[in-house]
Design an enzyme around this catalytic site. Sequence first.
Site, PDB file in Angstrom:
ATOM      1  N   LYS A  62     -52.568  31.305 -24.832  1.00 37.40           N
ATOM      2  CA  LYS A  62     -52.881  32.744 -24.843  1.00 37.40           C
ATOM      3  C   LYS A  62     -51.904  33.461 -25.777  1.00 37.40           C
ATOM      4  CE  LYS A  62     -53.648  36.514 -21.474  1.00 37.40           C
ATOM      5  NZ  LYS A  62     -53.513  36.893 -20.056  1.00 37.40           N
ATOM      6  N   SER A 141     -57.694  38.849 -18.191  1.00 32.51           N
ATOM      7  CA  SER A 141     -57.438  39.083 -19.598  1.00 32.51           C
ATOM      8  C   SER A 141     -57.355  37.805 -20.435  1.00 32.51           C
ATOM      9  CB  SER A 141     -56.128  39.850 -19.740  1.00 32.51           C
ATOM     10  OG  SER A 141     -55.052  39.077 -19.249  1.00 32.51           O
ATOM     11  N   SER A 165     -55.931  37.203 -14.044  1.00 28.36           N
ATOM     12  CA  SER A 165     -56.371  36.981 -15.419  1.00 28.36           C
ATOM     13  C   SER A 165     -56.667  35.546 -15.796  1.00 28.36           C
ATOM     14  CB  SER A 165     -55.328  37.517 -16.387  1.00 28.36           C
ATOM     15  OG  SER A 165     -55.511  38.887 -16.520  1.00 28.36           O
TER      16      SER A 165
HETATM   17  N1  GLN Z   1     -57.173  42.814 -14.608  1.00 33.93           N
HETATM   18  C1  GLN Z   1     -55.837  42.931 -14.140  1.00 33.93           C
HETATM   19  C2  GLN Z   1     -55.107  44.000 -14.925  1.00 33.93           C
HETATM   20  O1  GLN Z   1     -55.660  44.513 -15.823  1.00 33.93           O
HETATM   21  C3  GLN Z   1     -55.132  41.619 -14.203  1.00 33.93           C
HETATM   22  C4  GLN Z   1     -54.572  41.306 -15.529  1.00 33.93           C
HETATM   23  C5  GLN Z   1     -53.763  40.055 -15.566  1.00 33.93           C
HETATM   24  O2  GLN Z   1     -53.739  39.269 -14.610  1.00 33.93           O
HETATM   25  N2  GLN Z   1     -53.038  39.883 -16.665  1.00 33.93           N
HETATM   26  O3  GLN Z   1     -54.003  44.323 -14.656  1.00 33.93           O
END
Ligand code: GLN
Length: 504
Positions: A62, A141, A165
């Site tokens: 990532k 994400s 995410s």
């Molecule tokens: N969707 C969640 C957020 O926007 C989780 C994101 C993540 O785990 N990096 O914070």
Amino acid sequence: MSSLLREAERCIANQNSYTALNALISTLHSSGQWLDRIKEADTRRAQGRPESRLDGRLVVIKDNICTRELPTTCASRALDKFTSPFNATVVQQLEDAGAVVSGKANLDEFGMGSHSVNSHFGPVKNMYRSRNAEDLSAGGSSGGSAVAVATEQCYTALGTDTGGSVRLPAAYTGIVGFKPSYGLISRWGVVAYANSLDTVGIFGREVSSVRDVFDILNQHDPRDPTNLSPDTRSRIGDQFTSPPLASRMTTNPLKIGVPLEYNISELAPSVRRAWSRSLNHMLQQGHSIHPVSLPTTQLALSAYYVLAPAEASSNLAKYDGVRYGNSFGGDHYDPQMNSYLYARTRGEGLGSEVKRRILLGAFSLSAGAIDNYFIQAQRIRRLVQRDFNATFLANHPLMPRRLNGDDVNYKSSQAQVDIMICPTAPSSPPALSSLVGEGANRSPLDAYMNDVFTVPASLAGLPAASVPVTDESTDSLAGVQIIGQYGDDALVLKVAEMLSNKRL
Ligand code: GLN
């Protein structure tokens, strides 16, 4: 041609043919370096001394995890020209094990989002399409990492999971995603979003490949102060691996908890079916099912969306265009007006969701609001942890057993269980057109709602995996989530193996 080389060539061919999915921001294959590394790995294998099961295999990272050979952009305009002078510990560990980092994956900017659409490089597309051929969300994400694995652009990939995410994209793309217990895997060189929640997570098409990676990364790193010490690790190991898992499970069928609060009315029928069929399958294998209650679950999402932005607002303060990140001050830079440089750099460098989080976080930490927001959210976090502790048979290995000379009993009167099984996401992936572009009709709040089932385990720091389960009667695929007690990562992966890729 060796099988390793064939596998790598197939991955590279897929990287080239799936560019429209926008899963990768940068790749190494144009430099051809990967070929030499795979040949070296081949030689090691032929001599019977491979570095690990990942030796000579392509992995994708990532793009919020630092790599020396490829840029690290966090999918942000603020960082799009940045290459780290060092590898993150996790990247170094994979390279030492012989893996070849072949690409950096697209994501929501700095990890903030649930659909991988908040990216300076454009949205990631799921390889699945809807019945009327609409492009679907890949989840976020870590959507790019998930799509890269699902379309065989690599053997395995790393993501980060702060509030879901890794699990959410795994569920949307039909692969395995694992978020280990907080503190097991090093975060050194992982660009921070919300330090107290951030974990590195692993994607694979099979649980076995996820476990291969986890075994390599699950080590103490003195450079990450939140990483567990060798002492603590051996204490946790004593609690969970003696007697070893296999014998523990043959003598004692598992007690599986079904958290009732996850059975919300908005649950899509396909998700509910995958959940109940998974539970049936476990029942048929001789394990028992117990309803359990995690009452604070309903508050977890709100608490998460106070805490994560609060930490983010402080972490992202450094992107000022002077010490960190691109500067958009240009000719307008005036030392007398340093704040102008700051405002312009952040205004132009950061995307709208990131700015929203910074504003939310700065507000909830402000003198007038901190008691009502940040402090309350921390209290809820503690209650979420307490709910889980009351429900798991095993004690949390890091919680004190005695307080002020008395034994502490975290258990409640309800049934206690070894593991919990619940959905990963309330629905199947939404169409991208409902999230971005002119037809977008979903608010940021809708995106936050998708994390409702993943954030409780994040707030409590627990290990959790999402595995793909297909409902045989309708052929629909959904992610099923397995949550374990802190430190019981091996059991989570074992149960994941029992359900993953099953047609039930
Ligand atoms: N969707 C969640 C957020 O926007 C989780 C994101 C993540 O785990 N990096 O914070």
